[in-house]
Design a protein around this motif. Sequence first.
Motif, PDB file in Angstrom:
ATOM      1  N   LEU A  36       0.853  -1.183   0.000  1.00  0.00           N
ATOM      2  CA  LEU A  36       0.000   0.000   0.000  1.00  0.00           C
ATOM      3  C   LEU A  36       0.889   1.233   0.000  1.00  0.00           C
ATOM      4  N   GLU A  37       0.870   1.974  -1.106  1.00  0.00           N
ATOM      5  CA  GLU A  37       1.805   3.090  -1.286  1.00  0.00           C
ATOM      6  C   GLU A  37       1.252   4.407  -0.756  1.00  0.00           C
ATOM      7  N   SER A  38      -0.070   4.573  -0.790  1.00  0.00           N
ATOM      8  CA  SER A  38      -0.680   5.827  -0.363  1.00  0.00           C
ATOM      9  C   SER A  38      -2.019   5.530   0.274  1.00  0.00           C
ATOM     10  N   ARG A 115     -16.058  -4.780  -3.065  1.00  0.00           N
ATOM     11  CA  ARG A 115     -14.891  -5.123  -2.260  1.00  0.00           C
ATOM     12  C   ARG A 115     -13.692  -5.336  -3.188  1.00  0.00           C
ATOM     13  N   VAL A 116     -12.537  -4.910  -2.727  1.00  0.00           N
ATOM     14  CA  VAL A 116     -11.296  -5.123  -3.465  1.00  0.00           C
ATOM     15  C   VAL A 116     -10.266  -5.677  -2.486  1.00  0.00           C
ATOM     16  N   GLU A 117      -9.645  -6.788  -2.862  1.00  0.00           N
ATOM     17  CA  GLU A 117      -8.609  -7.383  -2.016  1.00  0.00           C
ATOM     18  C   GLU A 117      -7.314  -7.483  -2.806  1.00  0.00           C
ATOM     19  N   VAL A 118      -6.233  -7.027  -2.186  1.00  0.00           N
ATOM     20  CA  VAL A 118      -4.903  -7.142  -2.791  1.00  0.00           C
ATOM     21  C   VAL A 118      -4.027  -7.917  -1.812  1.00  0.00           C
ATOM     22  N   ILE A 119      -3.382  -8.976  -2.305  1.00  0.00           N
ATOM     23  CA  ILE A 119      -2.590  -9.870  -1.461  1.00  0.00           C
ATOM     24  C   ILE A 119      -1.137  -9.835  -1.925  1.00  0.00           C
ATOM     25  N   TYR A 136      -4.887  -6.961   2.035  1.00  0.00           N
ATOM     26  CA  TYR A 136      -5.667  -5.748   2.293  1.00  0.00           C
ATOM     27  C   TYR A 136      -7.030  -5.934   1.634  1.00  0.00           C
ATOM     28  N   LEU A 137      -8.083  -5.981   2.434  1.00  0.00           N
ATOM     29  CA  LEU A 137      -9.442  -6.112   1.911  1.00  0.00           C
ATOM     30  C   LEU A 137     -10.157  -4.790   2.155  1.00  0.00           C
ATOM     31  N   VAL A 138     -10.491  -4.087   1.066  1.00  0.00           N
ATOM     32  CA  VAL A 138     -11.081  -2.753   1.147  1.00  0.00           C
ATOM     33  C   VAL A 138     -12.586  -2.850   0.967  1.00  0.00           C
ATOM     34  N   PHE A 139     -13.336  -2.252   1.891  1.00  0.00           N
ATOM     35  CA  PHE A 139     -14.790  -2.216   1.820  1.00  0.00           C
ATOM     36  C   PHE A 139     -15.256  -0.836   1.351  1.00  0.00           C
TER      37      PHE A 139
END
Length: 321
Positions: A36-38, A115-119, A136-139
């Motif tokens: 996660l850069e920002s 939802r977006v998840e980045v692993i 990171y799971l974004v709601f």
Amino acid sequence: MDYADRGKLGIVYGDVTLGVHGEDFHLIFSYQTGGLESMVKHGKEWLYRTPKPTFWRATTDNDRGNGFPFRAGMWMTADMFQKCVDIQVRIDGTKIEKPSAPVNNKYSDKETAERVEVIFTYETLTVPSTQVKVSYLVFADGNVRVRAHYYGKEGMPELPAFGMRFVMPTKADGFVYEGLSGETYPDRKAGGIHGIYEVEGLPVTPYLVPQECGMHMDTEWVTVKRSTVLDNRNRHIEQSGLTFRAGSEINHSTFAFSCLPYTAEELENATHQEELPPERRTVLCIYGAVRGVGGIDSWGSDVEEQYRIPGNKDIEVEFIM
């Protein structure tokens, strides 16, 4: 477009980044830095560096007295240098091909999701090496569930700690948390009283030789408060906070944390207090496991077995930002 009213996240598929945004928050995940850069909330940037797993806490006089740094020193290098070896992206639970260039060209500028998840998978700079996965799971409401999993492996030395390190751009005004009073460690928490406590500034215990300090065990949540930013036009703004809340989808849990103006390596490098650098940043570490501090006879005895972290066992920490 008001994504919040629609219960949707806006997604920007960049060449080397994945942007996720909603009402008054923006996140950028980087394929180059591997994380996660920002993270912008209410117009304020909360990240100075990409968060990464952390394995090291500064050694104490007792650690040095019983030789722990010689047994576990490789974890300090692993803490400083980590290689991201795999990135996965899931949109509404479905894994997609990594959307970097030129794959990203098939997406429009109006992509949305609930939802977006980045692993991110990291390989440790240890012998033998192992992996850590950070999800990171974004709601759509702006909450981000972070889950970090360390995969234990035979032959690994004991760890000083395991968790996630967040370096914020400026020094915080202080923090508020719910947990045990004072500074506590796994083998030094019997006197802690559960409650809500506010701490002004980022206090560093003034030991003659800088060392590990500032740990808080059994924490329900912590809110970091800042009123300065790295913006030459206006460095002082209205105070705002970012909250990290413990918990799991499966069961309730707590975490340990420290909130200091220095990284563990900066504390490790200073032999006297005046050698510490000026206080410029906020270093928040959220831990799933912390080694005890010992001190049974002040210098030579090792930490009792139940307060050690074996390297061959899996460790996981989960929290909501």
